[in-house]
Design an enzyme around this catalytic site. Sequence first.
Site, PDB file in Angstrom:
ATOM      1  N   ARG A   1       0.833  -1.220   0.000  1.00  0.00           N
ATOM      2  CA  ARG A   1       0.000   0.000   0.000  1.00  0.00           C
ATOM      3  C   ARG A   1       0.858   1.257   0.000  1.00  0.00           C
ATOM      4  NH1 ARG A   1      -5.174  -1.623   3.910  1.00  0.00           N
ATOM      5  NH2 ARG A   1      -6.389  -2.568   2.220  1.00  0.00           N
TER       6      ARG A   1
ATOM      7  N   GLY B   1     -12.470  -5.040   1.963  1.00  0.00           N
ATOM      8  CA  GLY B   1     -13.902  -4.762   2.074  1.00  0.00           C
ATOM      9  C   GLY B   1     -14.433  -3.871   0.963  1.00  0.00           C
TER      10      GLY B   1
HETATM   11  C1  3PG Z   1      -8.608  -2.114   5.068  1.00  0.00           C
HETATM   12  O1  3PG Z   1      -7.504  -2.488   5.436  1.00  0.00           O
HETATM   13  O2  3PG Z   1      -9.474  -2.893   4.648  1.00  0.00           O
HETATM   14  C2  3PG Z   1      -8.889  -0.639   5.032  1.00  0.00           C
HETATM   15  O3  3PG Z   1      -7.789   0.067   5.495  1.00  0.00           O
HETATM   16  C3  3PG Z   1     -10.132  -0.306   5.824  1.00  0.00           C
HETATM   17  O4  3PG Z   1      -9.947  -0.643   7.162  1.00  0.00           O
HETATM   18  P1  3PG Z   1     -11.217  -0.983   8.068  1.00  0.00           P
HETATM   19  O5  3PG Z   1     -11.759  -2.285   7.572  1.00  0.00           O
HETATM   20  O6  3PG Z   1     -10.703  -1.079   9.487  1.00  0.00           O
HETATM   21  O7  3PG Z   1     -12.211   0.128   7.887  1.00  0.00           O
HETATM   22 MG    MG Z   2     -11.075  -4.260   6.250  1.00  0.00          MG
END
Ligand code: 3PG
Ligand code: MG
Length: 398
Positions: free
Chosen positions: A37, A378
Amino acid sequence: MADFNTLDGVSVAGKRVLLRADLNVPMKDGAVSDTTRIDRTVPGLVELADAGARLVIITHFGRPKGQRVPEMSLKPVADALTKQLGRPVAFANDCIGKDAADVVNALKDGEIAILENLRYHAEEEKNDPVFVEELAKLGDIFVNDAFSCAHRAHASTEGLAHKLPAYAGRLMQIELDALGKALEAPKHPVMAIVGGAKISTKLDLLGNLVERVDQLVIGGGMANTFLAAKGVDVGKSLCEHDLLVTAREIFAKAEAANCEIVLPIDGLVAREFKEHADHVVSDLKAIDADGMILDAGPATIADLNKRLESCETLVWNGPLGAFEIAPFDTATVSVAQHAAKLTKAGKLLSVAGGGDTVSALRHAGVDGDFSYVSTAGGAFLEWLEGKVLPGVAALRKN
Ligand code: 3PG
Ligand code: MG
């Protein structure tokens, strides 16, 4: 991409650019263990700094839920970022208030700062308007470069876009462009490969995909539920026996939408779930009562690879078998390598993402050969579900 304000033609020289990145990177023993990232974020940062921006990076790390959890400080991430950039990055101990303002006010044109974890403040996840105001004080314009956080309607992903002139960052732009080509306006035929353990977590995703793709390949443990719904005795295989009706509804929906659901035609069947477990190649009529299908078999691999040859576009989420334990990684690796080969030959546009998919493609040695591999978990899944991502919607031109 015409729907979004990009950074093209925007003069950032001398401006305080508040940039939301996703630097939520894997960490081991206090150090960053996978810099993907960071690596992907860096070119966009360099572009802005070189154009004379006073760059202020805001991001989250982990889920500290409004507490100043020391293990969730961004300091180690800031160090890794500094190393990757090869230029100094100032660090502020808080993302709002005096600490933040002092660091931001000291920036000269072309300099970069990163502010401490946004989620040390519970107001971030609440998209609290006062917190948005506090953040907005630190920038003249807002750049959202965190597609992988765009499924969250947080202050830094959604609220700020309404408060300051807002633009999609370069990484966001690349990601939206790739995803758009794969599913919103793809070249047909389009194949989606969806794998992983369970259909229960992917019902919305499957429901959306049958409306959009020409062939939906189902693999991994979730294929067993579909096979069982067709009357196949899957022995002791992972199978959601309570979801057979749901699986049949998905078949019906696919048929109505003219989408072909493609299931395995054979499997590697073992009695134990472990590396190098004894196994046989079995067709689906003769699965042993104690047998577990741990991977797709050779006939399935040949079928999928042949189908890929006549596709223009591939969207991939989830492995085709238990890829963490050899040799049950065979189908995932073979099909991924074939898709990569077609992509390199200019015959296929391939986009993959979500959770295990990146590790599976990396394991196959082809994560660099797909057209685009998203690092979003997600957010990628919600996009596959056809949901509006609040962070993206807020950037749309009205
Ligand atoms: C991830 O790693 O999926 C993103 O940075 C979002 O993080 P989160 O699921 O804690 O909102
Ligand atoms: Mg996540």
